[in-house]
Motif scaffolding. Structure first.
Motif, short mmCIF file in Angstrom:
data_model
loop_
_atom_site.label_atom_id
_atom_site.label_comp_id
_atom_site.label_asym_id
_atom_site.label_seq_id
_atom_site.Cartn_x
_atom_site.Cartn_y
_atom_site.Cartn_z
N ILE A 49 0.83 -1.21 0.00
CA ILE A 49 0.00 0.00 0.00
C ILE A 49 0.87 1.26 0.00
CG2 ILE A 49 -0.37 0.22 2.50
CD1 ILE A 49 -2.99 0.82 -0.22
N THR A 50 2.00 1.22 0.68
CA THR A 50 2.90 2.38 0.68
C THR A 50 3.45 2.62 -0.73
OG1 THR A 50 3.46 1.98 2.98
CG2 THR A 50 4.97 3.37 1.74
N TYR A 51 3.86 1.55 -1.39
CA TYR A 51 4.37 1.67 -2.76
C TYR A 51 3.28 2.16 -3.71
CZ TYR A 51 6.67 0.46 -7.14
OH TYR A 51 7.22 0.50 -8.39
N LEU A 55 3.35 5.52 -5.95
CA LEU A 55 3.18 5.55 -7.40
C LEU A 55 2.08 6.52 -7.83
CD1 LEU A 55 3.44 1.79 -8.46
CD2 LEU A 55 5.12 3.60 -8.80
N ASN A 56 1.02 6.61 -7.04
CA ASN A 56 -0.11 7.47 -7.39
C ASN A 56 0.00 8.88 -6.80
OD1 ASN A 56 -1.59 5.54 -8.95
ND2 ASN A 56 -2.03 4.48 -7.03
N GLY A 57 1.11 9.16 -6.15
CA GLY A 57 1.32 10.50 -5.61
C GLY A 57 0.37 10.87 -4.48
N LYS A 58 -0.10 9.89 -3.76
CA LYS A 58 -1.01 10.15 -2.64
C LYS A 58 -0.26 9.97 -1.33
CE LYS A 58 -5.19 8.68 -5.03
NZ LYS A 58 -6.33 7.78 -5.00
N GLY A 59 -0.69 10.71 -0.33
CA GLY A 59 -0.09 10.58 0.99
C GLY A 59 -0.61 9.34 1.69
N HIS A 60 0.24 8.75 2.49
CA HIS A 60 -0.19 7.61 3.31
C HIS A 60 0.11 7.94 4.76
CE1 HIS A 60 -1.80 3.71 3.81
NE2 HIS A 60 -0.70 3.15 4.26
N PHE A 61 -0.56 7.28 5.63
CA PHE A 61 -0.49 7.54 7.07
C PHE A 61 -1.04 8.93 7.38
CE2 PHE A 61 3.46 5.02 6.10
CZ PHE A 61 2.87 3.79 6.34
N VAL A 62 -1.99 9.37 6.58
CA VAL A 62 -2.62 10.67 6.82
C VAL A 62 -4.04 10.52 7.36
CG1 VAL A 62 -1.21 11.90 5.11
CG2 VAL A 62 -3.36 10.84 4.41
N THR A 63 -4.56 9.30 7.34
CA THR A 63 -5.90 9.05 7.89
C THR A 63 -5.75 8.30 9.21
OG1 THR A 63 -6.11 6.89 6.81
CG2 THR A 63 -6.86 8.83 5.56
N TRP A 64 -6.83 8.27 9.97
CA TRP A 64 -6.81 7.50 11.21
C TRP A 64 -6.55 6.03 10.93
CZ3 TRP A 64 -5.91 9.47 15.65
CH2 TRP A 64 -6.32 10.76 15.94
N HIS A 65 -7.12 5.53 9.84
CA HIS A 65 -6.90 4.13 9.47
C HIS A 65 -5.42 3.88 9.18
CE1 HIS A 65 -7.06 0.30 7.39
NE2 HIS A 65 -6.66 0.88 6.26
N GLY A 66 -4.82 4.75 8.40
CA GLY A 66 -3.41 4.59 8.05
C GLY A 66 -2.49 4.67 9.26
N LEU A 67 -2.74 5.65 10.12
CA LEU A 67 -1.91 5.81 11.31
C LEU A 67 -2.09 4.65 12.29
CD1 LEU A 67 -2.38 9.63 11.94
CD2 LEU A 67 -0.29 8.46 11.22
N THR A 68 -3.34 4.24 12.50
CA THR A 68 -3.60 3.13 13.41
C THR A 68 -3.03 1.83 12.84
OG1 THR A 68 -5.65 4.23 14.03
CG2 THR A 68 -5.41 1.97 14.73
N GLY A 69 -3.14 1.66 11.54
CA GLY A 69 -2.56 0.46 10.90
C GLY A 69 -1.05 0.41 11.05
N LEU A 70 -0.39 1.54 10.85
CA LEU A 70 1.06 1.60 11.02
C LEU A 70 1.46 1.25 12.45
CD1 LEU A 70 3.90 2.28 9.96
CD2 LEU A 70 3.45 4.66 10.60
#
Length: 167
Positions: A49-51, A55-70
């Protein structure tokens, strides 16, 4: 990740484990293997998902889902490292095996709940709520909620209530 982690924890349940007739040593090894597979799946998913976001130029770990998942993935890695101490308890000279098991089980419960929270936050995403609607969404949300209650009950019965009553 969720399936493997749930199965790894249910191995110790006297009511639901398929391996309840096996020795504790066999169940511990199966728990260890399933937890390691769950961690590998989590790391693989995190990498993919990070890759993809990169590739799509989107931020990750910017949502509660992303941060909690990390945090859940990092916590699972730490919990697996802590589990190694149970395989080799002599590394922790000032701790009893019973205390190590208690701390591992209760901190594992926290990690499990963190993983379930991340899963449920993912089910609140725009993509998921568009793809899954109506009663299906509520049923999907109910799955991690119910499994969390089962795991909390198992850990409480196995460690917390028994330990309190022994004092």
């Amino acid at each position: 990740f969720s399936f493997l982690m749930t199965e790894a924890l249910l191995i110790f349940s006297p009511e639901t484990s398929l391996l309840r007739s096996f020795s504790r040593k066999v169940r511990v090894r199966a728990h260890w293997v399933l937890q390691l597979l769950a961690l590998l799946c989590a790391l693989l998913g995190l990498g993919i998902i990070t890759y993809n976001k990169h590739l799509n130029g989107k931020g990750h770990f910017v949502t509660w889902h992303g941060l909690t998942g990390l945090v859940a993935v990092l916590y699972a890695g730490g919990q697996c490292a802590g589990g190694v101490l149970l395989l080799y308890p002599k590394l922790m000279k000032n701790w009893t095996l019973a205390k190590l098991k208690l701390y591992h089980a209760t901190s594992g419960l926290v990690g499990y709940l963190l993983g379930c929270a991340s899963l449920m936050l993912g089910m609140c995403s725009l993509w998921f709520t568009t793809a899954v609607t109506g009663a299906s969404w509520y049923l999907a949300m109910l799955c991690p909620l119910l499994t969390s209650l089962v795991i909390m009950n198992q850990v409480s019965n196995a460690y917390l209530y028994r330990k309190r009553s022994q004092h």
